[in-house]
Design an enzyme around this catalytic site. Sequence first.
Site, mmCIF file in Angstrom:
data_model
loop_
_atom_site.group_PDB
_atom_site.id
_atom_site.type_symbol
_atom_site.label_atom_id
_atom_site.label_comp_id
_atom_site.label_asym_id
_atom_site.label_seq_id
_atom_site.Cartn_x
_atom_site.Cartn_y
_atom_site.Cartn_z
ATOM 1 N N THR A 137 -3.056 8.628 4.089
ATOM 2 C CA THR A 137 -3.438 7.329 3.318
ATOM 3 C C THR A 137 -2.511 7.157 2.145
ATOM 4 O O THR A 137 -2.930 6.185 1.421
ATOM 5 C CB THR A 137 -4.896 7.298 2.870
ATOM 6 O OG1 THR A 137 -5.186 8.147 1.806
ATOM 7 C CG2 THR A 137 -6.131 7.374 4.101
ATOM 8 N N GLY A 159 -8.426 8.648 -4.721
ATOM 9 C CA GLY A 159 -8.728 9.682 -3.807
ATOM 10 C C GLY A 159 -7.999 9.532 -2.407
ATOM 11 O O GLY A 159 -7.552 8.043 -2.050
ATOM 12 N N ASP A 297 -11.226 5.511 -4.490
ATOM 13 C CA ASP A 297 -10.952 6.472 -3.398
ATOM 14 C C ASP A 297 -10.196 5.452 -2.231
ATOM 15 O O ASP A 297 -10.799 4.484 -1.678
ATOM 16 C CB ASP A 297 -12.365 6.745 -2.832
ATOM 17 C CG ASP A 297 -11.910 7.967 -1.617
ATOM 18 O OD1 ASP A 297 -10.881 8.304 -1.474
ATOM 19 O OD2 ASP A 297 -12.924 8.357 -0.962
ATOM 20 N N HIS A 298 -8.926 5.899 -2.108
ATOM 21 C CA HIS A 298 -8.074 5.048 -1.166
ATOM 22 C C HIS A 298 -8.214 5.477 0.354
ATOM 23 O O HIS A 298 -7.554 5.260 1.051
ATOM 24 C CB HIS A 298 -6.602 5.295 -1.674
ATOM 25 C CG HIS A 298 -5.667 4.136 -1.151
ATOM 26 N ND1 HIS A 298 -4.586 4.756 0.067
ATOM 27 C CD2 HIS A 298 -5.649 2.985 -0.994
ATOM 28 C CE1 HIS A 298 -4.048 3.506 0.183
ATOM 29 N NE2 HIS A 298 -4.590 2.414 -0.403
ATOM 30 N N SER A 299 -8.847 6.674 0.552
ATOM 31 C CA SER A 299 -8.871 7.368 1.665
ATOM 32 C C SER A 299 -9.912 6.235 2.899
ATOM 33 O O SER A 299 -10.416 5.283 2.089
ATOM 34 C CB SER A 299 -9.599 8.496 1.761
ATOM 35 O OG SER A 299 -11.146 8.392 1.443
#
Length: 352
Positions: A137, A159, A297-299
């Site tokens: 990601t 993240g 959180d970029h997940s």
Amino acid sequence: MAIHFCLCFQIIIMFLCCTVCSTDISCKNEAGGPVDWFIIYKLPRYKIGEVGSGVDYMYLDSSVGSWQMSKFMVNTSQGAIGNTLNQLYMGKAYKSNSSVYALYNDGPPILDYIQGYGHTKGVLFFDRSQGFWLSHTIPHFPSFPERGYLYPSSGKVNGQTALCVTHRYDQFLQIAKQLAYLYPRFYNCSVPAAFLADVPQLAQLCEGSKPLLASDKRVEQLFSMQGEKFVSFVKSERFVDDIYAGWVAQALDADLLVESWQTKGHELPSNCSLPKHAMNIKRVRLPGSVLFQSHYDHSKWCVSLAYEDQVTCLGDLNRERAQQWRGGGLVCTFNPLIYNAFRQVVDCYIDC
């Protein structure tokens, strides 16, 4: 004398076998050894109650059993991702005519964003024996092969997650078909002539062409080198819906808790309008009291709400309005070790 000769011969054969094994393209673990699959969870810089480095990460594979804080940092060439990508970078393997590689990212390093491509990021590297598919990601990653391993400073704040699976060669023929639906932005790739007949979709994508699709979405079972089953869900931009609520939850017959990066004013609310629901996670608690909000959180991942369903998926798309019109996908597993690792970190979610 004969016994001594036989012993020496056996040692030479063992050495040659080990040398061949060690050169097989595969996901690599923290120590640099081959591994069937691994997952990393890079921690965000801003955690509740503290500010971190933004380059620490937790590591998971079948041998460690649960999340382990890595002794390495993601911006160094050590550790699982560095070890895995260095197979491509080191020794100029990217110039070889005996292997295929493709780096793709809707936000590539150096280059500008261009609309129209799928919202997807990853790396393929394989030969006629085997290789790895690394999906992640992280925007602007990884670097061009000739530059060696570099981690972008922009990838430190939020993240991020990455999933690497080692596959046999025949599985990449199916992965190529899946990528055609994703329509990734290939910014560096090579499909030598010897592979063109087997993976024509990759060759088209590498040239910047968009393959013709038979439908607007596709699902495929994939198997790792050791027989672990993964299910790949991919959608093109023509499937205009939230991949989590509109398709995957219904296909897997499971209520899903979804962790994804949502920008304010563009997020999709938890959805309970269909038989199976998709509900947004709002806070994550990793081992060691690592606690952070979803907006850092970029997940993109999800787990089944019910423990008996044992579903875990890692993917490309956020639960965000604009991304209903983007190509993207999820790789799902029913592995109880992976499920327990992700389900236990759900600290808070929003019910309908």
